[in-house]
Design an enzyme around this catalytic site. Structure first.
Site, mmCIF file in Angstrom:
data_model
loop_
_atom_site.group_PDB
_atom_site.id
_atom_site.type_symbol
_atom_site.label_atom_id
_atom_site.label_comp_id
_atom_site.label_asym_id
_atom_site.label_seq_id
_atom_site.Cartn_x
_atom_site.Cartn_y
_atom_site.Cartn_z
ATOM 1 N NE ARG A 13 -60.972 0.439 -7.013
ATOM 2 C CZ ARG A 13 -59.707 0.512 -6.639
ATOM 3 N NH1 ARG A 13 -58.758 -0.038 -7.374
ATOM 4 N NH2 ARG A 13 -59.369 1.127 -5.528
ATOM 5 C CB SER A 40 -56.263 -1.469 -10.212
ATOM 6 O OG SER A 40 -55.141 -0.897 -9.574
ATOM 7 C CD GLU A 61 -51.958 -1.340 -21.599
ATOM 8 O OE1 GLU A 61 -51.771 -0.950 -20.430
ATOM 9 O OE2 GLU A 61 -51.083 -1.276 -22.498
ATOM 10 C CG PHE A 86 -53.932 2.346 -19.789
ATOM 11 C CD1 PHE A 86 -53.417 3.516 -20.328
ATOM 12 C CD2 PHE A 86 -53.655 2.060 -18.470
ATOM 13 C CE1 PHE A 86 -52.650 4.378 -19.579
ATOM 14 C CE2 PHE A 86 -52.877 2.920 -17.697
ATOM 15 C CZ PHE A 86 -52.376 4.086 -18.252
ATOM 16 C CG HIS A 112 -58.792 3.358 -11.876
ATOM 17 N ND1 HIS A 112 -59.258 2.096 -11.567
ATOM 18 C CD2 HIS A 112 -57.891 3.675 -10.918
ATOM 19 C CE1 HIS A 112 -58.658 1.666 -10.462
ATOM 20 N NE2 HIS A 112 -57.844 2.611 -10.036
ATOM 21 C CG ASP A 120 -53.552 8.045 -10.582
ATOM 22 O OD1 ASP A 120 -53.109 8.345 -9.458
ATOM 23 O OD2 ASP A 120 -53.729 6.870 -10.949
ATOM 24 N NE ARG A 170 -57.665 5.343 -7.106
ATOM 25 C CZ ARG A 170 -56.548 6.067 -7.143
ATOM 26 N NH1 ARG A 170 -56.453 7.052 -8.008
ATOM 27 N NH2 ARG A 170 -55.551 5.808 -6.343
#
Length: 317
Positions: A13, A40, A61, A86, A112, A120, A170
């Site tokens: 990322r 992020s 989104e 998302f 991610h 998560d 990530r």
């Protein structure tokens, strides 16, 4: 053949963030949209340096995709950013209708992705996104392997006209692709030549494929390793050229076995050269909470799993 070595671990990322920083300086038509995840997605520098071209949409989104599609009408090149879950599953209808069907020049950038999101857990670890996106007509799908390649892909997308999906992650992973390695959308990269088996890998599994090839060489098995960074359009010529020599293939990806790279390879083989194939992928299940290393071990997405599949597929030749 060039030898690819780990020059130090970085997160992919951050490669995206570095690419966006450079694009902000080079291309005034590039704009960025974020769904409340600036840190992020590593948008910090772009926002700081080009606040008039950065849009914080918030946790909305679907609205972000609609705004991005609209911005293309005025000649802008929008890069949207949020988690992969998302970026795809939550807004699939908007992507299908407003971006893909309308052939809008939107770059959907997703961090991610996969199991390596880690702690998560399953609700955020999307493993179906490659399948969702590759099924959309006209959608380019890119899944990068390290920091350097993610940066290069980000830069390349600004010059590529049409809807595109860029998938990255990530965790910190080995950074082994040279910074000056050409990134050509739709063109695979031959990392290592071999004669006994073709290993076709994408994303975080590319480095694992190289490690697996070293272990296999110690056993007298010489693997050809191909980095498939573009899953759609797929470099069928490179795949067929390799398997014509090796006679079998193992595909490796951090994605559900259904709908991913492996199935795309299977289609190519079925139509052109049916040969034995084995899959390193998540076996039609959701993920769970854990560290990236724990999850990649449990779901058999590592170099040892690739070695085992190679030994199995060679017996089927």
């Amino acid at each position: 053949m060039k030898k690819y070595t780990n020059t130090g671990s970085k997160d992919t990322r951050s490669g995206f963030g570095a690419g966006m920083t450079e694009l902000g300086q080079k291309n005034e038509n590039v704009v960025a949209l974020c769904a409340d995840l600036i840190g992020s997605l590593k948008f910090d520098d772009f926002k700081k340096n080009h606040p008039e071209r950065f849009f914080q949409i918030g946790i909305a989104e679907a609205n972000m995709i609609g705004i991005a599609a609209g911005l293309t009408i005025g000649g802008k090149i929008p890069f949207t950013g949020t988690f992969a879950n998302f970026s795809t599953g939550r807004v699939y209808d908007q992507i299908r209708q407003s971006v893909a069907y309308s052939d809008k020049n939107v770059k959907i950038c997703a961090s991610h992705a996969g199991l390596t999101l880690g702690e998560d857990g399953a609700t955020h670890q999307i493993l179906e996104d490659i399948g969702l996106m590759k099924m959309l007509p006209g959608m380019t799908v890119i899944n990068t392997c390290d920091y350097n390649q993610t940066k290069a892909a980000t830069l390349a997308l600004a010059d590529h006209h049409g809807p595109a999906y860029l998938r990255f992650g990530r965790p910190v992973v080995p950074n082994f692709m040279p910074a000056d390695e050409p990134f050509v959308i739709g063109k695979a990269i031959l990392l290592q030549e071999g004669t006994d088996v073709t290993i076709v890998a994408t994303g975080h599994l590319v480095w694992e494929a190289l490690v697996a090839a070293e272990k296999l060489a110690e056993k007298g098995i010489y693997a050809e390793v191909i980095n498939i960074h573009t899953i759609k359009p797929l470099d069928e010529e490179a795949i067929l050229k390799s398997v014509a020599k090796t006679g079998c293939v193992v595909t490796a990806e951090e994605h559900n076995i259904l709908g991913g790279l492996g199935e795309s390879i299977s289609r190519v083989l079925a139509l052109n050269n049916p040969i034995p194939q084995e899959f390193v992928a998540v076996q039609d299940s959701f993920g769970e909470s854990g560290t990236p290393d724990q999850l990649m071990e449990k779901y058999k997405l590592n170099n040892q799993a690739i070695v085992e599949k190679v030994e199995k597929v060679i017996k089927r030749k």
